[in-house]
Design a protein around this motif. Structure first.
Motif, PDB file in Angstrom:
ATOM      1  N   SER A 129       2.484 -17.034  33.746  1.00  0.00           N
ATOM      2  CA  SER A 129       3.734 -16.433  34.053  1.00  0.00           C
ATOM      3  C   SER A 129       4.412 -17.184  34.626  1.00  0.00           C
ATOM      4  N   GLN A 130       3.498 -17.781  35.579  1.00  0.00           N
ATOM      5  CA  GLN A 130       3.866 -18.324  36.623  1.00  0.00           C
ATOM      6  C   GLN A 130       3.824 -19.943  36.880  1.00  0.00           C
ATOM      7  N   GLY A 131       3.278 -20.288  35.271  1.00  0.00           N
ATOM      8  CA  GLY A 131       3.188 -21.965  35.020  1.00  0.00           C
ATOM      9  C   GLY A 131       3.933 -22.095  33.813  1.00  0.00           C
ATOM     10  N   ALA A 132       3.553 -23.412  33.306  1.00  0.00           N
ATOM     11  CA  ALA A 132       4.335 -23.891  32.203  1.00  0.00           C
ATOM     12  C   ALA A 132       4.175 -23.075  31.337  1.00  0.00           C
ATOM     13  N   ALA A 133       3.392 -22.035  30.847  1.00  0.00           N
ATOM     14  CA  ALA A 133       3.563 -20.873  29.455  1.00  0.00           C
ATOM     15  C   ALA A 133       4.996 -20.195  29.991  1.00  0.00           C
ATOM     16  N   GLY A 134       5.393 -19.721  30.920  1.00  0.00           N
ATOM     17  CA  GLY A 134       5.929 -18.605  31.357  1.00  0.00           C
ATOM     18  C   GLY A 134       7.556 -18.494  30.295  1.00  0.00           C
ATOM     19  N   SER A 135       7.725 -17.521  29.686  1.00  0.00           N
ATOM     20  CA  SER A 135       9.245 -17.621  29.269  1.00  0.00           C
ATOM     21  C   SER A 135       9.750 -15.875  29.810  1.00  0.00           C
TER      22      SER A 135
END
Length: 293
Positions: free
Chosen positions: A213-219
Motif C-alpha cells: 500500500s506504500q508503493g505504486a499498488a496503493g489505493s
C-alpha cells in the motif's frame, strides 16, 4: 424569500446517503424541509435535526430556492420529479433542482429539459465517498450544469463536500460518476485477486498490504477495505446490487458512445456471481469471496 446566502432548501430521499447529507445542511443553519417515500424516516429525521417533513415531493418543494434529491434509480427519480405530486409541480420559476442520485444520462437529459421548460435550473451532481463520506461531510461531488446553476449548487452542497467540481453542461456529472464506477470496478477486482493470491501463497495478508500500500499498488480501496476483506466481512459500504445498477448505466452509455469497457463488462459478470451467492447486499469488496470458493 430566503436570501442567497441562506436559501430555503428541500431534500428528497433520506436513505443511507441522503439522511446524513440533509443533516449537514441542517447543522449549518439551513431551513430544510424533507421528504421520504417512507414517511416515518422523514419524521425521525425531523425529530433529530429540526425543520419539517412533507407528505409529497411537491409539498416539500413548494417555496424552496433549491431542491436536492438523493434516491435509488432512474424510476425513483423520475416519479419523484414528475406528475401532479412531483417536485417540479411545486417548484417556483428561478429555483434550482440538484440531483445527487446516480442515474442514466437518458433520464438526466429528460428531466433537465422538463425543468428548463418550467424555468427551473438543473444540476446533475452524483456523489462518491459512500455512507462514511456522507456522514463525515467528505463527499466528492461531480456536477453538470450551467456555470451559474453550478455556482449555486456548489454553495449549497459545501457542508457535505470534500470536493465539488463542474465537469460540463447537464449530463457531465453523470458521465463523470460512470468514470468513477468504471475505475472502482477494476481496482476492486485487482485488489481481490491480489489478496486471494497472497492467501493461496501462504502470505500474511495484513503484512502484505502494509508493504504494497506504500508503493505504486496503493489505493483508497486497499487502505479502507483490506481489513474486512481479509476477515471475510462484507457489510461495510456500497452494496453489490447498487454497483450492478451503476455498471449497467456505464455499459449502456459505452454502447451509445462506441466506447470499449472490456474489464468493466467482465467485473459486472463477476458481481453477478456474487449475487448468485446471495451476496447482493454485501459491499463491493466481496468480489474476493468468489475467488475463495
Amino acid at each position: 424569500m430566503a436570501s442567497s446566502e441562506n436559501p430555503k432548501l428541500a431534500f428528497l430521499g433520506l436513505g443511507v446517503m441522503g439522511a446524513p447529507m440533509a443533516g449537514h445542511l441542517a447543522k449549518g443553519g439551513a431551513d430544510v424541509k424533507v421528504y421520504n417515500r417512507t414517511g416515518s424516516k422523514a419524521d425521525a429525521w425531523v425529530k433529530d435535526h429540526g425543520g419539517e417533513s412533507a407528505a409529497t415531493p411537491r409539498e416539500a418543494a413548494e417555496g424552496a430556492d433549491v431542491v436536492l434529491a438523493c434516491v435509488g434509480n432512474d424510476n425513483d427519480l423520475f416519479s419523484l420529479c414528475t406528475g401532479p405530486d412531483g417536485a417540479f409541480a411545486g417548484m417556483k420559476e428561478g429555483s434550482l433542482f440538484v440531483d445527487h442520485t446516480t442515474v442514466s444520462a437518458r433520464v438526466t437529459r429528460d428531466l433537465a429539459a422538463r425543468a428548463k421548460e418550467a424555468g427551473i435550473g438543473y444540476v446533475d451532481a452524483p456523489v462518491s465517498g459512500g455512507q462514511a463520506g456522507a456522514e463525515n461531510g467528505q463527499l466528492s461531488v461531480m456536477c453538470g450544469g450551467t456555470p451559474e446553476d453550478y455556482a449555486r449548487a456548489e454553495s449549497v452542497a459545501a457542508p457535505y463536500s470534500k470536493i465539488c467540481r463542474r465537469l460540463g453542461d447537464v449530463g457531465a456529472g453523470q458521465l463523470a460518476k460512470m468514470s468513477n464506477q468504471i475505475a472502482i470496478a477494476g481496482l476492486v477486482q485487482g485488489l481481490s485477486e491480489a489478496i486471494a493470491f497472497a492467501e493461496r501463497a501462504g502470505l500474511d495478508g495484513e503484512a502484505l498490504v502494509e508493504v504494497i500500500s506504500q508503493g505504486a499498488a496503493g489505493s483508497w480501496q486497499m487502505v479502507n477495505r483490506h481489513k474486512t476483506m481479509l476477515a471475510d466481512e462484507f457489510d461495510h459500504g456500497f452494496a453489490v446490487d447498487w454497483m450492478r445498477k451503476d455498471l449497467a448505466i456505464c455499459l449502456d452509455a459505452a454502447r451509445e458512445l462506441d466506447a470499449s469497457l472490456p474489464v468493466t463488462a467482465l467485473v459486472d459478470q463477476f458481481y453477478s456471481d456474487v449475487q448468485a451467492m446471495d451476496g447482493g447486499r454485501w459491499d463491493t469488496s466481496s468480489l474476493v469471496k468468489r475467488l475463495r470458493r
